[in-house]
Design an enzyme around this catalytic site. Structure first.
Site, short mmCIF file in Angstrom:
data_model
loop_
_atom_site.label_atom_id
_atom_site.label_comp_id
_atom_site.label_asym_id
_atom_site.label_seq_id
_atom_site.Cartn_x
_atom_site.Cartn_y
_atom_site.Cartn_z
N GLU A 1 3.52 13.34 8.30
CA GLU A 1 2.28 13.91 8.81
C GLU A 1 1.61 12.94 9.78
O GLU A 1 1.99 11.76 9.84
CB GLU A 1 1.34 14.19 7.63
CG GLU A 1 1.90 15.18 6.60
CD GLU A 1 1.85 16.63 7.07
OE1 GLU A 1 1.69 16.88 8.29
OE2 GLU A 1 1.99 17.52 6.22
N ASP B 1 13.58 17.17 3.99
CA ASP B 1 12.37 16.95 3.20
C ASP B 1 12.33 17.93 2.03
O ASP B 1 13.13 18.86 1.97
CB ASP B 1 11.11 17.08 4.08
CG ASP B 1 11.06 18.38 4.90
OD1 ASP B 1 11.81 19.32 4.59
OD2 ASP B 1 10.27 18.44 5.85
C1 GLP Z 1 7.25 22.41 7.73
C2 GLP Z 1 8.43 21.49 7.35
C3 GLP Z 1 9.15 20.98 8.56
C4 GLP Z 1 9.26 22.11 9.55
C5 GLP Z 1 7.90 22.36 10.14
C6 GLP Z 1 7.81 23.50 11.12
O1 GLP Z 1 6.09 22.04 7.07
N1 GLP Z 1 8.08 20.38 6.51
O2 GLP Z 1 10.40 20.45 8.22
O3 GLP Z 1 10.16 21.77 10.56
O4 GLP Z 1 6.93 22.46 9.13
O5 GLP Z 1 7.88 24.74 10.49
P1 GLP Z 1 8.22 26.07 11.28
O6 GLP Z 1 9.60 25.91 11.80
O7 GLP Z 1 8.15 27.18 10.25
O8 GLP Z 1 7.21 26.20 12.34
#
Ligand code: GLP
Length: 243
Positions: free
Chosen positions: A149, A70
């Site tokens: 989302e 993404d």
């Molecule tokens: C973000 C990204 C995701 C990621 C997720 C979890 O917003 N868009 O790809 O896997 O949230 O983030 P984290 O690993 O920092 O908890």
């Protein structure tokens, strides 16, 4: 009817090495692996460990194709919080620093062709590469995967999305000065079309959402729950996140 996927629980201190070892196994079995990878904090220990694991096994990842899961919109090319930059620094630079060759990297060409066209190009590039062998995912605090989302349906393709407030806040934590409002993401359908999916979750703050992902009814309100339709789903959690 879906069954609860098995959760592989790994001590937090061993998480990065463990998942890097699994990735190296996949690369050894399929040198042309097409693998979509996430940013966020969860996979950082994996990316840190991977060069060492590959070196110890006398391997590299140069024949694989790395696909970006993404990307934020509205951050200029080269911005340190951009997902292409984060994955570049965390993984690709790390491989090079260890004396390994960089694998080809498919990022979203949002600056070159605009967001909508970048999504179409990404889908076409994945098809041209023979489809995704593996998608590795972090788990958003609200149950998102990639930037799918809550409300994202299982048939959602790669597209432009509006980010949830918690995802915008997280972007600030990753270094964005102005929280981005939109992004582009591999869609749920694109992810579900992969041969294998690994969902990673670490830390106590992921425990409740991982539990909902695994045990509540499948619902687009928790997009990660839709992954349970996939027979090749593997959930890997550290001991703090495991419900
Ligand atoms: C973000 C990204 C995701 C990621 C997720 C979890 O917003 N868009 O790809 O896997 O949230 O983030 P984290 O690993 O920092 O908890």
């Amino acid at each position: 009817m879906t069954t609860r996927p098995l959760v592989e629980v790994v001590p937090a201190a061993a998480f990065g090495e463990h998942v890097a070892g699994l990735l190296a196994d996949r690369l050894a079995a399929r040198p042309g692996l097409v693998v979509a990878l996430p940013t966020g904090s969860t996979p950082l220990s994996v990316y840190e460990a991977l060069p060492g694991v590959l070196r110890r096994r006398g391997m590299d990842a140069a024949t694989a194709t790395v696909v970006l899961l993404d990307e934020y919109l509205g951050l200029s090319a080269g911005h340190r919080a951009r997902c292409d930059e984060v994955l570049g620094r965390a993984l690709l630079d790390g491989l090079e620093a260890a004396g390994l060759r960089r694998p080809p990297f498919l990022a979203f060409e949002v600056d070159e062709v605009g967001a909508e066209a970048a999504c179409a190009r990404m889908e076409a590039a994945i098809d041209a590469a023979g489809g995704l062998d593996l998608v590795v995912l972090g788990l958003g605090a609200n149950g998102h995967v990639g930037m799918n989302e809550p409300g994202s349906a299982a048939d959602a393709r790669t597209r432009v999305v509006e980010l949830a407030p918690s995802t915008r806040d997280a972007a600030v934590g990753y270094g964005a000065t102005e929280p981005p409002t939109h992004g582009v993401t591999l869609g749920m359908a694109t992810i579900l079309a992969a041969r294998e999916i690994w969902l990673l979750a670490t830390g106590a703050r992921k425990c409740a959402i991982l539990s909902a992902t695994l045990d509540d009814p499948l619902t687009p309100d928790v997009p990660a729950s839709l992954l349970r339709r996939h027979p090749g789903l593997r959930v890997i959690a550290d001991d703090a996140a495991a419900p």
